[in-house]
Scaffold this motif. Sequence first.
Motif, PDB file in Angstrom:
ATOM      1  N   GLN A   1       0.811  -1.214   0.000  1.00 33.15           N
ATOM      2  CA  GLN A   1       0.000   0.000   0.000  1.00 33.15           C
ATOM      3  C   GLN A   1       0.852   1.274   0.000  1.00 33.15           C
ATOM      4  O   GLN A   1       0.516   2.263   0.655  1.00 33.15           O
ATOM      5  CB  GLN A   1      -0.980   0.008   1.180  1.00 33.15           C
ATOM      6  N   GLN A   2       1.969   1.257  -0.730  1.00 33.13           N
ATOM      7  CA  GLN A   2       2.847   2.425  -0.860  1.00 33.13           C
ATOM      8  C   GLN A   2       2.865   2.887  -2.310  1.00 33.13           C
ATOM      9  O   GLN A   2       2.987   2.071  -3.222  1.00 33.13           O
ATOM     10  CB  GLN A   2       4.282   2.077  -0.437  1.00 33.13           C
ATOM     11  N   LEU A   3       2.757   4.181  -2.513  1.00 33.79           N
ATOM     12  CA  LEU A   3       2.867   4.736  -3.861  1.00 33.79           C
ATOM     13  C   LEU A   3       4.336   4.817  -4.262  1.00 33.79           C
ATOM     14  O   LEU A   3       5.196   5.019  -3.402  1.00 33.79           O
ATOM     15  CB  LEU A   3       2.263   6.144  -3.917  1.00 33.79           C
ATOM     16  N   PRO A   4       4.633   4.682  -5.547  1.00 31.87           N
ATOM     17  CA  PRO A   4       6.027   4.862  -5.963  1.00 31.87           C
ATOM     18  C   PRO A   4       6.440   6.322  -5.773  1.00 31.87           C
ATOM     19  O   PRO A   4       5.638   7.235  -5.965  1.00 31.87           O
ATOM     20  CB  PRO A   4       6.014   4.466  -7.438  1.00 31.87           C
ATOM     21  N   ALA A   5       7.689   6.544  -5.396  1.00 32.05           N
ATOM     22  CA  ALA A   5       8.185   7.913  -5.218  1.00 32.05           C
ATOM     23  C   ALA A   5       8.294   8.614  -6.566  1.00 32.05           C
ATOM     24  O   ALA A   5       7.983   9.796  -6.684  1.00 32.05           O
ATOM     25  CB  ALA A   5       9.536   7.887  -4.513  1.00 32.05           C
ATOM     26  N   THR A   6       8.749   7.884  -7.571  1.00 32.82           N
ATOM     27  CA  THR A   6       8.878   8.420  -8.930  1.00 32.82           C
ATOM     28  C   THR A   6       8.471   7.338  -9.923  1.00 32.82           C
ATOM     29  O   THR A   6       8.319   6.172  -9.561  1.00 32.82           O
ATOM     30  CB  THR A   6      10.333   8.848  -9.236  1.00 32.82           C
ATOM     31  N   LEU A   7       8.341   7.727 -11.171  1.00 32.74           N
ATOM     32  CA  LEU A   7       8.038   6.757 -12.223  1.00 32.74           C
ATOM     33  C   LEU A   7       9.305   6.002 -12.600  1.00 32.74           C
ATOM     34  O   LEU A   7      10.400   6.557 -12.588  1.00 32.74           O
ATOM     35  CB  LEU A   7       7.496   7.471 -13.459  1.00 32.74           C
ATOM     36  N   SER A   8       9.143   4.739 -12.955  1.00 35.31           N
ATOM     37  CA  SER A   8      10.285   3.967 -13.435  1.00 35.31           C
ATOM     38  C   SER A   8      10.634   4.435 -14.847  1.00 35.31           C
ATOM     39  O   SER A   8       9.828   5.089 -15.516  1.00 35.31           O
ATOM     40  CB  SER A   8       9.943   2.473 -13.444  1.00 35.31           C
ATOM     41  N   GLU A   9      11.829   4.096 -15.305  1.00 30.28           N
ATOM     42  CA  GLU A   9      12.248   4.483 -16.653  1.00 30.28           C
ATOM     43  C   GLU A   9      11.314   3.862 -17.697  1.00 30.28           C
ATOM     44  O   GLU A   9      10.981   4.505 -18.694  1.00 30.28           O
ATOM     45  CB  GLU A   9      13.694   4.063 -16.913  1.00 30.28           C
ATOM     46  N   GLU A  10      10.886   2.643 -17.452  1.00 31.53           N
ATOM     47  CA  GLU A  10       9.961   1.978 -18.375  1.00 31.53           C
ATOM     48  C   GLU A  10       8.630   2.736 -18.450  1.00 31.53           C
ATOM     49  O   GLU A  10       8.075   2.933 -19.531  1.00 31.53           O
ATOM     50  CB  GLU A  10       9.724   0.543 -17.905  1.00 31.53           C
ATOM     51  N   GLN A  11       8.127   3.158 -17.306  1.00 33.61           N
ATOM     52  CA  GLN A  11       6.881   3.924 -17.277  1.00 33.61           C
ATOM     53  C   GLN A  11       7.053   5.278 -17.960  1.00 33.61           C
ATOM     54  O   GLN A  11       6.161   5.739 -18.662  1.00 33.61           O
ATOM     55  CB  GLN A  11       6.401   4.111 -15.840  1.00 33.61           C
ATOM     56  N   LYS A  12       8.198   5.910 -17.767  1.00 38.55           N
ATOM     57  CA  LYS A  12       8.458   7.196 -18.412  1.00 38.55           C
ATOM     58  C   LYS A  12       8.464   7.047 -19.928  1.00 38.55           C
ATOM     59  O   LYS A  12       7.900   7.872 -20.645  1.00 38.55           O
ATOM     60  CB  LYS A  12       9.788   7.784 -17.941  1.00 38.55           C
ATOM     61  N   GLN A  13       9.094   5.985 -20.424  1.00 41.79           N
ATOM     62  CA  GLN A  13       9.145   5.759 -21.866  1.00 41.79           C
ATOM     63  C   GLN A  13       7.765   5.444 -22.425  1.00 41.79           C
ATOM     64  O   GLN A  13       7.393   5.923 -23.497  1.00 41.79           O
ATOM     65  CB  GLN A  13      10.109   4.611 -22.194  1.00 41.79           C
ATOM     66  N   ALA A  14       6.987   4.646 -21.703  1.00 41.69           N
ATOM     67  CA  ALA A  14       5.666   4.231 -22.184  1.00 41.69           C
ATOM     68  C   ALA A  14       4.655   5.373 -22.155  1.00 41.69           C
ATOM     69  O   ALA A  14       3.677   5.356 -22.901  1.00 41.69           O
ATOM     70  CB  ALA A  14       5.153   3.058 -21.349  1.00 41.69           C
ATOM     71  N   SER A  15       4.869   6.365 -21.297  1.00 42.59           N
ATOM     72  CA  SER A  15       3.886   7.431 -21.146  1.00 42.59           C
ATOM     73  C   SER A  15       4.321   8.740 -21.797  1.00 42.59           C
ATOM     74  O   SER A  15       3.827   9.800 -21.437  1.00 42.59           O
ATOM     75  CB  SER A  15       3.584   7.666 -19.661  1.00 42.59           C
TER      76      SER A  15
END
Length: 143
Positions: free
Chosen positions: A63-77
């Motif tokens: 139940q913890q939110l990620p602090a930042t987006l992963s590199e994979e998420q950054k590329q996909a979005s």
Amino acid sequence: MKLTRDMAAALMAMVAICIVVGLGFWKTRGPGSQRLIRADEKRLQSIGQLAGQINYYYGQHNQQLPATLSEEQKQASKDPVTARTLEYKAGAGSRFTLCTDFSAPSPEDYKDIPYEFWKHPQGHKCFEFEAGGQVPQVPYLYF
């Protein structure tokens, strides 16, 4: 030259075709506007997918939110036009926001459920989500 019945009919048909084509462009706002609307719909698709990934992360990581987006998420979005990454901000508790810039205001179709959540102006807009909750249905791309 005398105007015959056939010439008059042909002239009326050409005028009718011009009116129909003109009304079509007026109603759809033309190809340039449609490209902007489609790019905005791709942005909404990216936001919806990323919100789903963050919800999954939240459920898998105690139940913890990620602090930042992963590199994979950054590329996909990445934005389909500007190639900028979506803005992610973890909020208090399980709340988080995803922000981007839109090229055009949302179409009138978005005023109806289930797309009301996705209404946006032209320019910067942030969407707030509750981690662990359901991501609202994203407008479907009509290609």
